[in-house]
Design a protein around this motif. Structure first.
Motif, PDB file in Angstrom:
ATOM      1  N   GLU A   1       0.862  -1.162   0.000  1.00 54.63           N
ATOM      2  CA  GLU A   1       0.000   0.000   0.000  1.00 54.63           C
ATOM      3  C   GLU A   1       0.905   1.220   0.000  1.00 54.63           C
ATOM      4  OE1 GLU A   1      -3.985   0.629   2.132  1.00 54.63           O
ATOM      5  OE2 GLU A   1      -2.520   1.453   3.534  1.00 54.63           O
ATOM      6  N   ILE A   2       0.552   2.219  -0.800  1.00 51.52           N
ATOM      7  CA  ILE A   2       1.319   3.459  -0.834  1.00 51.52           C
ATOM      8  C   ILE A   2       0.398   4.593  -0.433  1.00 51.52           C
ATOM      9  CG2 ILE A   2       0.986   3.668  -3.335  1.00 51.52           C
ATOM     10  CD1 ILE A   2       3.720   5.187  -3.382  1.00 51.52           C
ATOM     11  N   TRP A   3       0.817   5.354   0.585  1.00 51.24           N
ATOM     12  CA  TRP A   3       0.052   6.501   1.048  1.00 51.24           C
ATOM     13  C   TRP A   3       0.524   7.698   0.245  1.00 51.24           C
ATOM     14  CZ3 TRP A   3       0.413   6.290   7.127  1.00 51.24           C
ATOM     15  CH2 TRP A   3      -0.112   5.069   7.580  1.00 51.24           C
ATOM     16  N   ILE A   4      -0.394   8.337  -0.481  1.00 48.58           N
ATOM     17  CA  ILE A   4       0.011   9.442  -1.347  1.00 48.58           C
ATOM     18  C   ILE A   4      -0.885  10.655  -1.210  1.00 48.58           C
ATOM     19  CG2 ILE A   4       0.922   7.835  -3.079  1.00 48.58           C
ATOM     20  CD1 ILE A   4      -1.502   8.940  -4.874  1.00 48.58           C
ATOM     21  N   ASN A   5      -0.318  11.773  -1.629  1.00 45.45           N
ATOM     22  CA  ASN A   5      -1.041  12.988  -1.950  1.00 45.45           C
ATOM     23  C   ASN A   5      -0.865  13.114  -3.459  1.00 45.45           C
ATOM     24  OD1 ASN A   5      -1.741  15.588  -2.626  1.00 45.45           O
ATOM     25  ND2 ASN A   5      -0.600  16.554  -0.961  1.00 45.45           N
ATOM     26  N   PRO A   6      -1.935  13.032  -4.241  1.00 45.43           N
ATOM     27  CA  PRO A   6      -1.787  13.033  -5.700  1.00 45.43           C
ATOM     28  C   PRO A   6      -1.169  14.310  -6.254  1.00 45.43           C
ATOM     29  CG  PRO A   6      -4.099  13.141  -5.093  1.00 45.43           C
ATOM     30  CD  PRO A   6      -3.331  12.922  -3.829  1.00 45.43           C
ATOM     31  N   GLU A   7      -1.137  15.376  -5.471  1.00 46.95           N
ATOM     32  CA  GLU A   7      -0.526  16.634  -5.910  1.00 46.95           C
ATOM     33  C   GLU A   7       0.991  16.640  -5.710  1.00 46.95           C
ATOM     34  OE1 GLU A   7      -2.466  18.994  -7.334  1.00 46.95           O
ATOM     35  OE2 GLU A   7      -4.103  17.574  -7.064  1.00 46.95           O
ATOM     36  N   CYS A   8       1.517  15.656  -5.015  1.00 48.46           N
ATOM     37  CA  CYS A   8       2.933  15.620  -4.640  1.00 48.46           C
ATOM     38  C   CYS A   8       3.773  14.982  -5.748  1.00 48.46           C
ATOM     39  CB  CYS A   8       3.076  14.830  -3.343  1.00 48.46           C
ATOM     40  SG  CYS A   8       4.766  14.424  -2.883  1.00 48.46           S
TER      41      CYS A   8
ATOM     42  N   VAL B   1      -1.825  16.095   6.693  1.00 46.65           N
ATOM     43  CA  VAL B   1      -0.945  16.882   5.830  1.00 46.65           C
ATOM     44  C   VAL B   1       0.453  16.989   6.443  1.00 46.65           C
ATOM     45  CG1 VAL B   1      -1.521  19.155   6.796  1.00 46.65           C
ATOM     46  CG2 VAL B   1      -0.855  18.950   4.392  1.00 46.65           C
ATOM     47  N   LEU B   2       0.561  16.726   7.742  1.00 48.86           N
ATOM     48  CA  LEU B   2       1.842  16.817   8.437  1.00 48.86           C
ATOM     49  C   LEU B   2       2.682  15.544   8.318  1.00 48.86           C
ATOM     50  CD1 LEU B   2       0.601  18.581  11.694  1.00 48.86           C
ATOM     51  CD2 LEU B   2       1.729  19.617   9.702  1.00 48.86           C
ATOM     52  N   ILE B   3       2.127  14.495   7.686  1.00 46.95           N
ATOM     53  CA  ILE B   3       2.840  13.224   7.559  1.00 46.95           C
ATOM     54  C   ILE B   3       3.702  13.237   6.295  1.00 46.95           C
ATOM     55  CG2 ILE B   3       2.612  10.722   7.298  1.00 46.95           C
ATOM     56  CD1 ILE B   3      -0.127  10.980   8.709  1.00 46.95           C
ATOM     57  N   GLN B   4       4.958  12.850   6.466  1.00 44.66           N
ATOM     58  CA  GLN B   4       5.864  12.738   5.324  1.00 44.66           C
ATOM     59  C   GLN B   4       5.296  11.757   4.309  1.00 44.66           C
ATOM     60  OE1 GLN B   4       8.115  14.367   3.483  1.00 44.66           O
ATOM     61  NE2 GLN B   4       9.217  14.681   5.398  1.00 44.66           N
ATOM     62  N   ARG B   5       5.556  11.984   3.055  1.00 48.40           N
ATOM     63  CA  ARG B   5       4.998  11.155   1.994  1.00 48.40           C
ATOM     64  C   ARG B   5       5.999  10.994   0.874  1.00 48.40           C
ATOM     65  NH1 ARG B   5       2.259  16.381   1.652  1.00 48.40           N
ATOM     66  NH2 ARG B   5       3.157  17.420  -0.131  1.00 48.40           N
ATOM     67  N   PRO B   6       5.796   9.993   0.051  1.00 46.71           N
ATOM     68  CA  PRO B   6       4.879   8.855   0.171  1.00 46.71           C
ATOM     69  C   PRO B   6       5.424   7.815   1.158  1.00 46.71           C
ATOM     70  CG  PRO B   6       6.195   8.617  -1.810  1.00 46.71           C
ATOM     71  CD  PRO B   6       6.580   9.939  -1.190  1.00 46.71           C
ATOM     72  N   ILE B   7       4.529   7.035   1.712  1.00 44.88           N
ATOM     73  CA  ILE B   7       4.910   5.915   2.578  1.00 44.88           C
ATOM     74  C   ILE B   7       4.410   4.641   1.918  1.00 44.88           C
ATOM     75  CG2 ILE B   7       4.535   4.780   4.804  1.00 44.88           C
ATOM     76  CD1 ILE B   7       4.400   7.555   6.089  1.00 44.88           C
ATOM     77  N   ILE B   8       5.303   3.683   1.786  1.00 42.63           N
ATOM     78  CA  ILE B   8       4.941   2.370   1.236  1.00 42.63           C
ATOM     79  C   ILE B   8       4.953   1.374   2.382  1.00 42.63           C
ATOM     80  CG2 ILE B   8       5.630   0.489  -0.295  1.00 42.63           C
ATOM     81  CD1 ILE B   8       6.873   2.568  -2.148  1.00 42.63           C
ATOM     82  N   THR B   9       3.844   0.644   2.530  1.00 43.10           N
ATOM     83  CA  THR B   9       3.754  -0.391   3.555  1.00 43.10           C
ATOM     84  C   THR B   9       3.523  -1.746   2.886  1.00 43.10           C
ATOM     85  OG1 THR B   9       1.363  -0.204   3.843  1.00 43.10           O
ATOM     86  CG2 THR B   9       2.735   1.246   5.192  1.00 43.10           C
ATOM     87  N   ALA B  10       4.033  -2.779   3.520  1.00 45.81           N
ATOM     88  CA  ALA B  10       3.807  -4.151   3.051  1.00 45.81           C
ATOM     89  C   ALA B  10       4.097  -5.082   4.222  1.00 45.81           C
ATOM     90  CB  ALA B  10       4.702  -4.496   1.868  1.00 45.81           C
ATOM     91  N   ASP B  11       3.085  -5.795   4.644  1.00 45.68           N
ATOM     92  CA  ASP B  11       3.226  -6.753   5.737  1.00 45.68           C
ATOM     93  C   ASP B  11       3.928  -6.106   6.923  1.00 45.68           C
ATOM     94  OD1 ASP B  11       1.869  -8.741   4.302  1.00 45.68           O
ATOM     95  OD2 ASP B  11       3.712  -9.269   3.242  1.00 45.68           O
ATOM     96  N   ASP B  12       5.147  -6.530   7.218  1.00 39.91           N
ATOM     97  CA  ASP B  12       5.837  -5.999   8.397  1.00 39.91           C
ATOM     98  C   ASP B  12       6.949  -5.011   8.034  1.00 39.91           C
ATOM     99  OD1 ASP B  12       7.558  -7.814   7.295  1.00 39.91           O
ATOM    100  OD2 ASP B  12       8.067  -8.805   9.175  1.00 39.91           O
ATOM    101  N   THR B  13       6.807  -4.334   6.887  1.00 44.18           N
ATOM    102  CA  THR B  13       7.786  -3.329   6.495  1.00 44.18           C
ATOM    103  C   THR B  13       7.088  -2.030   6.139  1.00 44.18           C
ATOM    104  OG1 THR B  13       7.791  -3.853   4.138  1.00 44.18           O
ATOM    105  CG2 THR B  13       9.307  -5.110   5.527  1.00 44.18           C
TER     106      THR B  13
END
Length: 171
Positions: free
Chosen positions: A46-53, A134-146
């Motif tokens: 899963e990738i957490w994104i802001n599409p404007e970034c 909006v204060l969270i650094q991006r993008p963040i990629i998550t997968a299982d335990d990483t």
């Protein structure tokens, strides 16, 4: 390829079509309506994104080029819970102040730069990030335990390598 054309192609690939937001952030696109999450190739990442970034756009371009299986989470519209943030922080081996965007105007309004950075203050920081994604650094990629803060192409490729090395069988 000219920049406007690339942005149009990006927008077409990652467009949201259903105005109904999902009620559960972990529900797959197929049952969630697709507004705040978009499944690409049915993947475990899963990738957490802001599409404007631009960093988020670059990360998605790399994931697409590598034909990665992932889900997009528009985290400004569907913020992570405090529990999700704590889980991601544990996987990142970071503290909440380490992933805070202190340059955001809201960070200045809240005075985040002056907040203490001690274990006793961790809950205050995590709550602030959950309430103000909006204060969270991006993008963040998550997968299982990483988890990875994937701001550079190298970080995205490293996340892909970690995911490829996952011994969990896929269905």
């Amino acid at each position: 390829m000219p920049v406007p054309e690339r942005l149009e192609q990006f927008a077409a690939r990652h467009a949201r079509t259903d105005p109904a937001p999902p009620t559960d952030p972990r529900v797959p696109l197929e049952s969630a309506g697709g507004r705040n999450r978009r499944r690409v190739n049915g993947g475990p990442m899963e990738i957490w994104i802001n599409p404007e970034c631009s960093k988020c756009q670059s990360a998605l371009t790399i994931l697409d080029a590598e034909q990665a299986d992932y889900t997009v989470r528009y985290y400004l519209e569907q913020p992570p819970t405090v529990e999700e943030l704590n889980e991601v922080l544990a996987h990142l081996e970071l503290e909440p102040w380490d992933i805070a965007r202190l340059g955001e105007p809201l960070a200045g309004q809240l005075g985040l730069a002056t907040w203490p950075r001690e274990a006793a203050d961790r809950d205050r920081w995590t709550a602030a990030l959950a309430e103000n994604p909006v204060l969270i650094q991006r993008p963040i990629i998550t997968a299982d335990d990483t988890a990875s803060i994937a701001r550079s192409p190298e970080a995205v490729h490293a996340a892909l390598r970690r995911n490829d090395n996952d011994p969990t069988p896929s269905n």
